[in-house]
Write a protein that holds these residues in place. Structure first.
Motif, PDB file in Angstrom:
ATOM      1  N   ARG A  65      12.006  -6.962   9.333  1.00 41.67           N
ATOM      2  CA  ARG A  65      12.402  -7.009   7.922  1.00 41.67           C
ATOM      3  C   ARG A  65      11.242  -6.626   7.013  1.00 41.67           C
ATOM      4  O   ARG A  65      11.427  -5.902   6.026  1.00 41.67           O
ATOM      5  N   VAL A  66      10.055  -7.130   7.329  1.00 42.88           N
ATOM      6  CA  VAL A  66       8.893  -6.826   6.487  1.00 42.88           C
ATOM      7  C   VAL A  66       8.548  -5.350   6.583  1.00 42.88           C
ATOM      8  O   VAL A  66       8.238  -4.694   5.577  1.00 42.88           O
ATOM      9  N   ARG A  67       8.595  -4.793   7.766  1.00 44.99           N
ATOM     10  CA  ARG A  67       8.322  -3.358   7.934  1.00 44.99           C
ATOM     11  C   ARG A  67       9.319  -2.524   7.126  1.00 44.99           C
ATOM     12  O   ARG A  67       8.942  -1.551   6.462  1.00 44.99           O
ATOM     13  N   ALA A  68      10.585  -2.915   7.191  1.00 47.75           N
ATOM     14  CA  ALA A  68      11.608  -2.172   6.444  1.00 47.75           C
ATOM     15  C   ALA A  68      11.368  -2.287   4.944  1.00 47.75           C
ATOM     16  O   ALA A  68      11.490  -1.297   4.200  1.00 47.75           O
ATOM     17  N   ALA A  69      11.000  -3.488   4.488  1.00 47.55           N
ATOM     18  CA  ALA A  69      10.724  -3.675   3.064  1.00 47.55           C
ATOM     19  C   ALA A  69       9.508  -2.868   2.630  1.00 47.55           C
ATOM     20  O   ALA A  69       9.479  -2.308   1.524  1.00 47.55           O
ATOM     21  N   ALA A  70       8.510  -2.784   3.496  1.00 46.77           N
ATOM     22  CA  ALA A  70       7.326  -1.977   3.172  1.00 46.77           C
ATOM     23  C   ALA A  70       7.701  -0.508   3.031  1.00 46.77           C
ATOM     24  O   ALA A  70       7.256   0.178   2.096  1.00 46.77           O
ATOM     25  N   GLU A  96      10.588   0.697   2.199  1.00 48.29           N
ATOM     26  CA  GLU A  96      11.352   0.846   0.954  1.00 48.29           C
ATOM     27  C   GLU A  96      10.444   0.845  -0.270  1.00 48.29           C
ATOM     28  O   GLU A  96      10.755   1.471  -1.285  1.00 48.29           O
ATOM     29  N   ALA A  97       9.308   0.143  -0.151  1.00 52.39           N
ATOM     30  CA  ALA A  97       8.368   0.067  -1.269  1.00 52.39           C
ATOM     31  C   ALA A  97       7.377   1.225  -1.278  1.00 52.39           C
ATOM     32  O   ALA A  97       6.483   1.272  -2.126  1.00 52.39           O
ATOM     33  N   GLY A  98       7.525   2.144  -0.328  1.00 47.95           N
ATOM     34  CA  GLY A  98       6.642   3.296  -0.283  1.00 47.95           C
ATOM     35  C   GLY A  98       5.369   3.087   0.507  1.00 47.95           C
ATOM     36  O   GLY A  98       4.432   3.885   0.421  1.00 47.95           O
ATOM     37  N   ARG A  99       5.321   2.022   1.294  1.00 47.74           N
ATOM     38  CA  ARG A  99       4.180   1.756   2.164  1.00 47.74           C
ATOM     39  C   ARG A  99       4.580   1.989   3.612  1.00 47.74           C
ATOM     40  O   ARG A  99       5.754   1.886   3.973  1.00 47.74           O
ATOM     41  N   SER A 100       3.596   2.249   4.448  1.00 46.74           N
ATOM     42  CA  SER A 100       3.843   2.240   5.879  1.00 46.74           C
ATOM     43  C   SER A 100       3.911   0.807   6.357  1.00 46.74           C
ATOM     44  O   SER A 100       3.144  -0.055   5.908  1.00 46.74           O
ATOM     45  N   GLY A 101       4.824   0.535   7.277  1.00 50.71           N
ATOM     46  CA  GLY A 101       4.884  -0.800   7.861  1.00 50.71           C
ATOM     47  C   GLY A 101       3.599  -1.191   8.542  1.00 50.71           C
ATOM     48  O   GLY A 101       3.268  -2.376   8.641  1.00 50.71           O
ATOM     49  N   ASP A 102       2.846  -0.194   8.999  1.00 51.63           N
ATOM     50  CA  ASP A 102       1.577  -0.463   9.669  1.00 51.63           C
ATOM     51  C   ASP A 102       0.456  -0.809   8.704  1.00 51.63           C
ATOM     52  O   ASP A 102      -0.659  -1.134   9.143  1.00 51.63           O
TER      53      ASP A 102
END
Length: 307
Positions: free
Chosen positions: A209-214, A216-222
């Motif tokens: 969920r956090v990776r997906a939210a990142a 969506e916010a224009g960040r890489s999940g990594d």
């Protein structure tokens, strides 16, 4: 895999006890010393001699340690105004030479608020979002410029946004089990996402969920570090595990199910399973702060295999 020591001083600990554990944390090669931010004991313990303040404690440890990172899981947003918190954390960061990390949460333990006369607002999560915006905004404001914020709960006008931390950016931790708002906050503000006391399956679901939210916010999940906080109870044999479990009022089988318990090999294996789903850091919740042999065993037979 980074291993960090995580303490719960509200259950009963003096500053000197915490200093002893922090120095052992440093000497034994662990990555960091973290503590909770609570003023009231939980469960059946007496909590004597009484609570210690998280940021006063960390200020002292900042001057008496040299290497380890220092921080909170989690600072309660209900305890401090965000402008004051930004000053406190920046000062402790300076005192430590740039070793501080801020875990910031909404606050949840209503009884401690009642016990010490601290307001317990209903809109805690919305306040937390403004607090994160303000604290990070104050730190990132250029020298010589001022910071303004006009929100629903907080209003800052012409703040000099001082002092600045020693670090260019203090790492911010956001954590929790919430399925929607928590991942969104982490994606917007956090350098690290922490999930406390969660199974491998629940951790994997929340990390996704956090990776997906990142994304969506224009960040890489990594861009984020993913971590767990888990109670730890390690023994050289079953008898030692049972003794340590009894000392903290728990059962070995329950600890093995819900935490990191058993022989060093068992604990290494379970940490490896958390690593497989994306965790690169584990906060080891140490509940018996007088058992330094426990830390020595974890360092020698668990940490050595993970590093």
């Amino acid at each position: 895999m980074d291993l960090r020591i995580f303490t719960e001083p509200q259950q009963g600990a003096t500053y000197d006890t915490l200093l002893t554990v922090a120095k052992a944390t440093e000497e034994l090669g662990f990555d960091a010393f973290f503590r909770s931010d609570h003023y009231l004991r939980m469960g059946s313990v007496d909590g004597l001699p009484g609570p210690t303040d998280a940021w006063i404690t960390l200020a002292g440890l900042a001057r008496e340690t040299k290497r380890i990172r220092l921080g909170t899981l989690m600072t309660a947003g209900t305890f401090r105004l965000p402008g004051v918190l930004a000053i406190q954390v920046a000062q402790v960061d300076q005192m430590s030479g740039g070793r501080v990390e801020l875990g910031l949460g909404a606050g949840w333990f209503e009884e401690e608020h009642k016990a010490y006369g601290i307001p317990f607002p209903k809109e805690k999560f919305a306040r937390l979002e403004e607090q994160l915006e303000i604290v990070t905004g104050l730190w990132s404001t250029d020298l010589g410029k001022t910071y303004d914020f006009h929100g629903t709960y907080y209003d800052l006008t012409d703040s000099p946004a001082l002092p600045k931390p020693a670090q260019e950016k203090i790492p911010v931790l956001v954590g929790g089990h919430g399925a929607t708002r928590t991942p969104r906050l982490a994606a917007k503000y956090a350098d690290e996402f922490n999930i406390p006391f969660a199974s491998i399956e629940d951790s994997e679901r929340q990390f996704r969920r956090v990776r997906a939210a990142a994304e969506e916010a224009g960040r890489s999940g990594d861009d984020l570090t993913y971590s767990n906080a888990l109670v730890v109870c390690v023994g050289r044999d079953d008898q030692e595990v049972a003794r340590r479990a009894a000392a903290i009022g728990r059962e070995p089988d329950e600890l093995k199910l819900n935490g990191l318990a058993g022989s060093p090999a068992e604990v290494v294996d379970k940490i490896g399973r958390y690593a497989e789903i994306g965790a690169s850091r584990v906060y080891l919740q140490i509940l018996d702060l007088d058992d330094l042999d426990h830390l020595e065993l974890i360092s020698a037979q668990v940490q050595s295999q993970l590093s």
